[in-house]
Design an enzyme around this catalytic site. Sequence first.
Site, short mmCIF file in Angstrom:
data_model
loop_
_atom_site.label_atom_id
_atom_site.label_comp_id
_atom_site.label_asym_id
_atom_site.label_seq_id
_atom_site.Cartn_x
_atom_site.Cartn_y
_atom_site.Cartn_z
N LYS A 72 35.24 22.94 60.44
CA LYS A 72 36.69 22.99 59.83
C LYS A 72 37.05 21.31 60.52
CE LYS A 72 40.50 24.46 57.86
NZ LYS A 72 40.52 23.36 57.23
N LYS A 96 39.07 22.68 69.73
CA LYS A 96 40.39 23.19 69.18
C LYS A 96 40.48 24.58 68.77
CE LYS A 96 42.77 19.81 67.61
NZ LYS A 96 43.25 18.79 66.80
N LYS A 108 34.98 16.53 61.04
CA LYS A 108 35.85 15.75 60.54
C LYS A 108 35.42 14.78 59.67
CE LYS A 108 40.33 14.41 61.80
NZ LYS A 108 41.32 15.41 62.27
N THR A 195 51.66 21.55 62.10
CA THR A 195 51.29 21.09 63.51
C THR A 195 52.53 20.89 64.20
OG1 THR A 195 49.52 19.93 61.97
CG2 THR A 195 50.07 19.18 64.35
N ASN A 225 53.85 13.21 59.22
CA ASN A 225 53.98 14.50 59.27
C ASN A 225 54.12 15.38 60.43
OD1 ASN A 225 52.27 17.42 59.64
ND2 ASN A 225 52.28 17.21 57.44
N SER A 362 45.84 26.29 58.68
CA SER A 362 44.63 26.13 57.55
C SER A 362 43.76 27.39 57.58
CB SER A 362 43.69 24.98 58.22
OG SER A 362 44.27 23.68 57.83
P1 NAD Z 1 50.85 10.65 59.08
O1 NAD Z 1 50.15 9.61 58.32
O2 NAD Z 1 51.65 11.58 58.36
O3 NAD Z 1 51.89 9.66 59.98
C1 NAD Z 1 51.58 8.76 61.00
C2 NAD Z 1 52.79 8.12 61.58
O4 NAD Z 1 52.47 7.26 62.55
C3 NAD Z 1 53.66 7.42 60.73
O5 NAD Z 1 55.02 7.69 61.05
C4 NAD Z 1 53.04 5.89 60.92
O6 NAD Z 1 54.25 5.08 60.65
C5 NAD Z 1 53.28 5.96 62.43
N1 NAD Z 1 52.15 4.82 62.90
C6 NAD Z 1 51.13 4.48 62.54
N2 NAD Z 1 50.69 3.33 63.20
C7 NAD Z 1 51.52 3.28 64.16
C8 NAD Z 1 51.72 2.28 65.35
N3 NAD Z 1 50.80 1.46 65.48
N4 NAD Z 1 52.58 2.59 66.37
C9 NAD Z 1 53.68 3.64 66.01
N5 NAD Z 1 53.56 4.48 65.05
C10 NAD Z 1 52.46 4.35 64.09
O7 NAD Z 1 49.94 11.19 60.20
P2 NAD Z 1 50.04 12.62 60.85
O8 NAD Z 1 49.41 13.85 59.94
O9 NAD Z 1 51.56 13.01 61.30
O10 NAD Z 1 48.94 12.44 62.12
C11 NAD Z 1 49.61 11.73 63.31
C12 NAD Z 1 48.58 12.22 64.25
O11 NAD Z 1 48.53 13.57 64.54
C13 NAD Z 1 47.13 11.75 64.10
O12 NAD Z 1 46.63 11.28 65.42
C14 NAD Z 1 46.24 13.05 63.84
O13 NAD Z 1 44.83 13.02 64.01
C15 NAD Z 1 47.22 14.05 64.68
N6 NAD Z 1 46.94 15.50 64.02
C16 NAD Z 1 47.62 15.59 62.73
C17 NAD Z 1 47.61 16.90 62.16
C18 NAD Z 1 47.92 17.26 60.88
O14 NAD Z 1 47.97 18.49 60.50
N7 NAD Z 1 48.67 16.20 60.03
C19 NAD Z 1 46.81 17.87 63.04
C20 NAD Z 1 46.52 17.68 64.28
C21 NAD Z 1 46.81 16.26 64.66
#
Ligand code: NAD
Length: 422
Positions: A72, A96, A108, A195, A225, A362
């Site tokens: 997953k 996790k 992944k 999340t 997100n 999920s």
């Molecule tokens: P997303 O694409 O929705 O948002 C990413 C955010 O980071 C945006 O606001 C973007 O502008 C910002 N960003 C990008 N580059 C940047 C930088 N250099 N400096 C500062 N901000 C920056 O992504 P997401 O889903 O929110 O995921 C964010 C993190 O959380 C990732 O590491 C992802 O692997 C992790 N994550 C996400 C989920 C999920 O369910 N979406 C679950 C577990 C972990």
Amino acid sequence: MLFEDTFKKFLEIKELFKSLVKDRKKVEELFKILEKPQREIKVYLPLKRENGEIEIFEGYRIQHNNFLGPYKGGIRYFPQVDEDEIRTLAFLMTIKCALVDLPLGGAKGGIKVDPKNLSEKELESLSREYVRKIYDFIGPDKDIPAPDVNTNSKIIDFMIDEYLEISKSINVKLKAAFTGKSIENNGSEGREEATGKGGEIILERFVEKVNLKKPLTVAIQGFGNVGYNLAKFLYQKSYKIVALSDSKGGIYSREGFNPELVMECKKEKGMISGCYCIGSVCDLSFGEDISNKDLLELDVDILIPSALENVINTENAENIKAKIILEMANNPLTEEADEILNKKGVIIIPDILANSGGVTVSYFEMLQNLNNEKWSKEKVFEELENYLSKAFNEIWQLKEKLNISLRKASFIMALKRIYEKY
Ligand code: NAD
């Protein structure tokens, strides 16, 4: 590099783990097995651009381990995606899922692409091509992909549609082949916010355990997100959100922001800079713009990296002033930074625990699809709270018993479940 670095953090628990279990040889074997993913798939994806030219994109699906159940993990679209990054994230998914006690393994995926440079039609074609290339290796009892950075329910809807077309089936249970689908397409209520909600649950448990008094000041890097939803939930629980940022920069106010208003402003302006919204109004006098670098070094109670990996490293670790770091992004600290901050006495709530709300919901989405059920958002969040509070309490007890960091306790708890199954 990233994988080596992450696995090194994991290796630190080996000797301690050996002292906790009967079969030391089995532990050695298990570490050897976990150091390599079970399968790495690399695909080349031809895309006919709207100008008629063919462009080839690289894609990956890395399946790290399935001892506890089907693989997953999310799929990210990002220009810097490579094998090393995807391998690292797949490994973290194995840990996790085990940590939260889900019957799932870790994987992944990713495509090396900047989705902002593609039209919607091109994005759809690329997403469908990716599914055609990995079709044989995925499915409800093999590997269940989900959204991640720069992918969302719309993209997952294209993917599941392609998957069902190839399967030539209308069996609704097959929809469990992907999670993070839109609600209309058998997705789960609450998945979008899961999340962030999970981060709130874990932080609340921590705050209760150590008896911290609110309002606590919070700085969040990343307003996508994860960052946005977490900010929203923390604001509702009376945390003071003093700094927020996106890729173009950040904002700061001692008064604290209302994240929902900041989001409305960001939607209008296309960026967070200048969005100083407090209470029910947005006004220039309420705040100031700050860089992402300065945000990380603010003197706040809680720092929450929610964007990219390795943002806290040897260059800035000494300057971090926050007392608590809630790792919502995956791998936001390098191994060296982790060590420096631990020595400084900063409490780090690790990514594998802090951001596990997404994969947990999920899993609920899969259950709903397989059992032909539809849960309300209240039920989803109630179940999420049960799963994450249980995981947090188990890890906390282990940390107290062995006098180790939350990261080490999380690794041990996860490894214990994988060891028992091996
Ligand atoms: P997303 O694409 O929705 O948002 C990413 C955010 O980071 C945006 O606001 C973007 O502008 C910002 N960003 C990008 N580059 C940047 C930088 N250099 N400096 C500062 N901000 C920056 O992504 P997401 O889903 O929110 O995921 C964010 C993190 O959380 C990732 O590491 C992802 O692997 C992790 N994550 C996400 C989920 C999920 O369910 N979406 C679950 C577990 C972990």
